[in-house]
Write a protein that holds these residues in place. Structure first.
Motif, mmCIF file in Angstrom:
data_model
loop_
_atom_site.group_PDB
_atom_site.id
_atom_site.type_symbol
_atom_site.label_atom_id
_atom_site.label_comp_id
_atom_site.label_asym_id
_atom_site.label_seq_id
_atom_site.Cartn_x
_atom_site.Cartn_y
_atom_site.Cartn_z
ATOM 1 N N ALA A 83 0.839 -1.199 0.000
ATOM 2 C CA ALA A 83 0.000 0.000 0.000
ATOM 3 C C ALA A 83 0.872 1.246 0.000
ATOM 4 O O ALA A 83 2.043 1.212 0.411
ATOM 5 C CB ALA A 83 -0.925 0.017 1.219
ATOM 6 N N ASP A 84 0.287 2.335 -0.460
ATOM 7 C CA ASP A 84 0.923 3.646 -0.410
ATOM 8 C C ASP A 84 0.675 4.222 0.984
ATOM 9 O O ASP A 84 -0.453 4.592 1.330
ATOM 10 C CB ASP A 84 0.316 4.552 -1.487
ATOM 11 N N LEU A 85 1.731 4.314 1.780
ATOM 12 C CA LEU A 85 1.579 4.739 3.167
ATOM 13 C C LEU A 85 1.184 6.213 3.283
ATOM 14 O O LEU A 85 0.784 6.648 4.368
ATOM 15 C CB LEU A 85 2.883 4.486 3.932
ATOM 16 N N ALA A 86 1.285 6.949 2.189
ATOM 17 C CA ALA A 86 0.856 8.350 2.235
ATOM 18 C C ALA A 86 -0.657 8.461 2.382
ATOM 19 O O ALA A 86 -1.168 9.447 2.911
ATOM 20 C CB ALA A 86 1.311 9.080 0.973
ATOM 21 N N VAL A 87 -1.382 7.405 1.925
ATOM 22 C CA VAL A 87 -2.845 7.471 1.969
ATOM 23 C C VAL A 87 -3.468 6.304 2.732
ATOM 24 O O VAL A 87 -4.614 6.404 3.172
ATOM 25 C CB VAL A 87 -3.440 7.511 0.540
ATOM 26 N N TRP A 88 -2.751 5.194 2.882
ATOM 27 C CA TRP A 88 -3.326 4.022 3.549
ATOM 28 C C TRP A 88 -3.417 4.253 5.053
ATOM 29 O O TRP A 88 -2.484 4.763 5.686
ATOM 30 C CB TRP A 88 -2.484 2.787 3.273
ATOM 31 N N ARG A 89 -4.575 3.866 5.634
ATOM 32 C CA ARG A 89 -4.764 3.935 7.079
ATOM 33 C C ARG A 89 -5.491 2.666 7.537
ATOM 34 O O ARG A 89 -6.326 2.133 6.796
ATOM 35 C CB ARG A 89 -5.616 5.150 7.488
ATOM 36 N N PRO A 90 -5.230 2.177 8.740
ATOM 37 C CA PRO A 90 -6.018 1.048 9.260
ATOM 38 C C PRO A 90 -7.484 1.440 9.347
ATOM 39 O O PRO A 90 -7.808 2.557 9.773
ATOM 40 C CB PRO A 90 -5.419 0.814 10.648
ATOM 41 N N HIS A 91 -8.377 0.546 8.947
ATOM 42 C CA HIS A 91 -9.811 0.847 9.017
ATOM 43 C C HIS A 91 -10.467 0.088 10.163
ATOM 44 O O HIS A 91 -11.670 -0.138 10.153
ATOM 45 C CB HIS A 91 -10.486 0.525 7.678
ATOM 46 N N TRP A 92 -9.686 -0.312 11.155
ATOM 47 C CA TRP A 92 -10.178 -1.005 12.341
ATOM 48 C C TRP A 92 -9.375 -0.486 13.535
ATOM 49 O O TRP A 92 -8.283 0.054 13.364
ATOM 50 C CB TRP A 92 -9.994 -2.520 12.186
ATOM 51 N N PRO A 93 -9.872 -0.631 14.750
ATOM 52 C CA PRO A 93 -9.122 -0.151 15.914
ATOM 53 C C PRO A 93 -7.834 -0.957 16.112
ATOM 54 O O PRO A 93 -7.868 -2.173 16.280
ATOM 55 C CB PRO A 93 -10.088 -0.361 17.085
ATOM 56 N N VAL A 94 -6.713 -0.274 16.090
ATOM 57 C CA VAL A 94 -5.400 -0.905 16.227
ATOM 58 C C VAL A 94 -4.867 -0.655 17.636
ATOM 59 O O VAL A 94 -5.011 0.444 18.174
ATOM 60 C CB VAL A 94 -4.425 -0.334 15.172
#
Length: 260
Positions: A83-94
């Motif tokens: 994934a592109d870390l500039a835009v990717w975010r976890p979509h669940w509670p980490v």
């Protein structure tokens, strides 16, 4: 791979001390069920985290397909994701979002770090070790080598400029200002490590990841060999061997640990 002091020997020596210092700063009470390693590189830290918390789901994310292929060659319970870390975010509670050297090249930290903090569950921790390559001669030589050769077009903009805010590089105060509205606790510090490299160990071996990941992604075969040889010559000229047979290389890192 068990979580013991000896396990750190499996880490690339260039990143071992920062990883030890970063993981030592994690809260002793932390028992994550969900771990995300951002900018995982060859997956060494990811596998260490999976060994420390064998019941946790460990997801390792990186933008380099070459690094992920390398990481996947070692069997483990870690899941890998491109994934592109500039835009990717976890979509669940980490419970733990951690990065040791994988975020420093990204722009927009004023948005990235608060959004990563928002992805944490209650009591979750964001921990990041950020190398400061722009302070290093080795990084300048890497850029010069990329611009001086038949590979120049393919390596153009392979390494983004240092992220800036108001015309200056991000500093500890910036991270504190971005995170303090949401964080219950923030720990910040900066360290300069001095690595004494034995003369029998090629300098290039110390700098092969993640700095060279864009090269491995874009060059192959004789052209890749040519680039590495040219870079090695520059390194050896800039870091001469001491009479003791060793070469001393300074490397700066900024550390950020925040808990919600």
């Amino acid at each position: 791979m068990a979580w013991t002091p000896d396990a750190f020997a499996t880490l690339d020596v260039l990143r071992r001390r920062p990883v030890i210092d970063l993981t030592a700063a994690l809260p002793s009470s932390l028992a994550p069920r969900s771990v995300v390693n951002l900018g995982c590189g060859s997956g060494q830290l990811s596998r260490l985290l999976a060994a420390r918390w064998p019941r946790a789901d460990v997801l390792a994310v990186d933008h380099s397909r070459a690094m992920l292929r390398w990481a996947a060659d070692t069997p483990s319970t870690v899941r890998y994701h491109h994934a592109d870390l500039a835009v990717w975010r976890p979509h669940w509670p980490v419970d733990l979002a951690i990065s040791a050297g994988g975020l420093h090249h990204l722009a927009g930290h004023d948005r990235l770090f608060p959004e990563l903090l928002q992805s944490l569950g209650p009591g979750g921790v964001l921990a990041a070790a950020l190398p400061r390559p722009q302070d290093q001669t080795a990084h300048r030589l890497l850029l010069e080598t990329a611009a001086d050769g038949p590979w120049a077009d393919r390596l153009h903009d392979a390494w983004p400029a240092a992220p800036l805010t108001d015309g200056r590089r991000y500093g500890a105060q910036d991270y504190y200002d971005w995170l303090s509205p949401q964080a219950a606790a923030i720990d910040l510090w900066e360290t300069e490590y001095f690595h004494a490299i034995d003369g029998d160990v090629p300098l290039l071996q110390w700098l092969h990841q993640p700095a060279l990941a864009p090269v491995m992604d874009r060059l192959t075969g004789p052209e890749l060999d040519g680039f590495l040889a040219a870079y090695r010559r520059r390194l050896e000229a800039a870091y001469p061997e001491h009479s003791s047979g060793n070469t001393l290389i300074p490397i700066k890192w900024l550390f950020v640990v925040a808990r919600v």
